[in-house]
Design an enzyme around this catalytic site. Structure first.
Site, mmCIF file in Angstrom:
data_model
loop_
_atom_site.group_PDB
_atom_site.id
_atom_site.type_symbol
_atom_site.label_atom_id
_atom_site.label_comp_id
_atom_site.label_asym_id
_atom_site.label_seq_id
_atom_site.Cartn_x
_atom_site.Cartn_y
_atom_site.Cartn_z
ATOM 1 N N TRP A 1 -14.344 -26.203 3.722
ATOM 2 C CA TRP A 1 -15.046 -25.704 2.544
ATOM 3 C C TRP A 1 -15.054 -24.185 2.617
ATOM 4 C CZ3 TRP A 1 -16.947 -27.922 -1.828
ATOM 5 C CH2 TRP A 1 -16.972 -29.312 -1.869
ATOM 6 N N TYR B 1 -6.172 -24.255 1.702
ATOM 7 C CA TYR B 1 -6.854 -24.488 2.973
ATOM 8 C C TYR B 1 -5.849 -24.733 4.091
ATOM 9 C CZ TYR B 1 -8.690 -27.079 6.889
ATOM 10 O OH TYR B 1 -8.956 -27.490 8.162
ATOM 11 N N ARG C 1 8.271 4.035 -23.215
ATOM 12 C CA ARG C 1 9.113 2.830 -23.103
ATOM 13 C C ARG C 1 9.367 2.205 -24.470
ATOM 14 N NH1 ARG C 1 5.273 1.554 -18.974
ATOM 15 N NH2 ARG C 1 6.051 2.202 -16.944
ATOM 16 N N ASN D 1 -5.525 2.208 -15.164
ATOM 17 C CA ASN D 1 -4.120 1.854 -15.390
ATOM 18 C C ASN D 1 -3.977 0.816 -16.502
ATOM 19 O OD1 ASN D 1 -2.026 3.117 -13.461
ATOM 20 N ND2 ASN D 1 -3.792 2.766 -12.148
ATOM 21 N N ALA E 1 -4.187 8.473 -13.963
ATOM 22 C CA ALA E 1 -3.833 7.066 -14.179
ATOM 23 C C ALA E 1 -3.776 6.665 -15.650
ATOM 24 C CB ALA E 1 -4.817 6.175 -13.418
ATOM 25 N N CYS F 1 -8.449 6.770 -5.248
ATOM 26 C CA CYS F 1 -9.090 5.818 -4.325
ATOM 27 C C CYS F 1 -8.575 5.979 -2.897
ATOM 28 C CB CYS F 1 -8.841 4.384 -4.792
ATOM 29 S SG CYS F 1 -9.393 4.056 -6.482
#
Length: 461
Positions: free
Chosen positions: A444, A436, A28, A315, A17, A51
């Protein structure tokens, strides 16, 4: 130096990574005529998701190649001279060159550099005990490791597996082996699994693991690996008992792979990781950068250096390094320690400091724990969620959040991660304008319920 005066040479050690993100970002910004890029990788794969290995082993991800973001051929097509199965064995800082060995032929050669990136990653901790290197004992850090484990599982007739350690990798590998049809025992040195959580929250993970058929052995340390007449693993032993094992997976954690850097005299911290500045430049060295699992990073909450082995950081480090090597400027300010995982359908999340972290940093704090639900209680599919929050006494500054619950629990930790990064108080958090609707949250949100409760406790302290 053996290169044209018109171009510089960047050498990258490590093809995953951080290393290949740095190489790609530098490419680039600078074309082949301006910057020659040579990268060394000792394994068989580049730019892959470590991962994802537990999910590949467990069968959730069908093919190994699904974990590979970019192949060696794709990197080479972008004018990066990527040399696979080649291990760098020495860094000559004064001479600005590295010695590398082709692992297949054994041939060695020196390569000079103008700029160097060290992205050597981390290595699984292997306990110093009899039998730790026996066939059938596996660390799981690279795709090569994952393939070796799957090869062992394919050859093994018995169905007993022992996982040593109950951190993220240990818990995820335990689930993967259950999915493969093994009887799984997890031997854990701590009082509860997931030492990245406080023990009261780890207890919830313990219950979930036992609920899916995993045998948890806490407060125990493996003292030796027992082998059969064929030399292969047959059991692990603790001080008090033996547990049969046809395969053993080490999930004790990882250490920065910095032996090469230390031999070259580069600075490491108390966790053995390389020390860098905000631009990811190795301290005291203008033309050497380092990133990924081999470095230490600043914890923005405690103000202390720590080692965090996560692909997200690696990364970002690579992007920062590539920008700086390519003539731009970028920084990596630090982390707040956010991580998520799951065991079966139980989601586990944490960010910021645990109680012992806060004590170690000399902070005085209050804690609150709330029980809530992932959705409005009356809406179908609402599931319980436990949120624990730490706040600094007097100031009310948020210090940490841990969340354990079912669907929709883990990613709520991102609210707390943003609040920690912004240095918010729990009082200020209560006013956050979160989304919400009954299918997504109670009126809440559970994180805000915890913030309200913490704010009241801080006021009363």
């Amino acid at each position: 130096m053996n290169m044209s005066a018109a171009s510089e040479r960047l050498v990258v050690i490590g093809g995953d990574a951080a290393g290949m993100s740095a190489a790609s970002q530098a490419r680039r910004l600078k074309g082949p005529g301006e910057l020659e890029i040579v990268a060394f990788e000792r394994g068989h794969f580049t730019s892959y998701s470590a991962c994802g290995i537990p999910y590949w082993v467990g069968g959730d991800v069908e093919e190994r190649d699904q974990l590979i973001a970019r192949t060696p051929e794709e990197h080479r097509a972008r004018d990066i001279d990527l040399r696979m199965r080649t291990e760098v064995t020495e860094i000559d800082v004064a001479g600005q060159r590295v010695r590398a060995r082709d692992l297949d032929s054994g041939a060695e050669s020196w390569t000079s550099y103008d700029k160097l990136v060290i992205a050597t990653g981390a290595r699984p901790i292997r306990p110093q005990m009899p039998g730790a290197d026996a066939p059938g004992v596996h660390g799981v850090q690279t795709l090569d490791d994952g393939q070796a484990l799957l090869d062992t599982l394919a050859r093994t007739r018995g169905r007993d597996a022992v996982v040593v350690g109950a951190g993220y990798i240990g818990v995820e590998m335990a689930e993967a082996l259950i999915n493969r049809g093994y009887e799984v025992t997890v031997v854990n040195r701590g009082s509860e699994p997931m030492s990245t959580l406080d023990a009261d929250m780890g207890r919830l993970v313990h219950e979930a693991m036992e609920g899916m058929g995993i045998t948890m052995v806490n407060d125990a340390e493996v003292t030796k690996v027992l082998t059969g007449d064929d030399g292969r693993v047959r059991a692990v032993a603790t001080q008090d008992a033996e547990y049969p094992a046809d395969v053993v997976v080490l999930g004790i954690g990882v250490r920065p792979e910095t032996s090469l850097a230390k031999a070259a005299g580069l600075p490491v911290g108390q966790h053995d990781g390389l020390l860098t500045d905000l631009a990811m430049r190795v301290r005291g060295h203008e033309n050497i950068w380092a990133g990924g699992d081999c470095v230490e990073v600043l914890d923005l909450v405690s103000g202390q250096e720590r080692h965090v082995a996560l692909g997200t950081h690696a990364n970002k480090h690579g992007q920062v390094i590539g920008a700086n090597v390519g003539g731009g400027y970028a920084t990596f300010p630090g982390v707040v320690g956010t991580a998520v995982s799951k065991v079966c359908d139980l989601e586990i999340a944490r960010t910021g400091l645990r109680e012992k972290d806060a004590r170690r940093a000399g902070l005085r704090f209050e804690t609150v724990t709330v029980e809530s639900t992932s959705r409005a209680g009356y809406y179908p599919g609402a599931s319980p969620m436990t949120v624990k929050m730490l706040a600094e006494r007097r100031t009310g500054r948020l210090l940490g959040v841990q969340i354990v619950g079912r669907e929709g629990a883990a990613k709520r930790v991102d609210i707390a991660a943003v609040a920690l990064t912004a240095g918010m108080t729990v009082e200020a958090m209560t006013a956050l304008d979160l989304g919400y609707a009954p299918p997504f949250s109670p009126v809440w949100d559970p994180v805000l319920v915890a913030a309200r409760k913490a704010a009241l406790k801080v006021r009363a302290s």
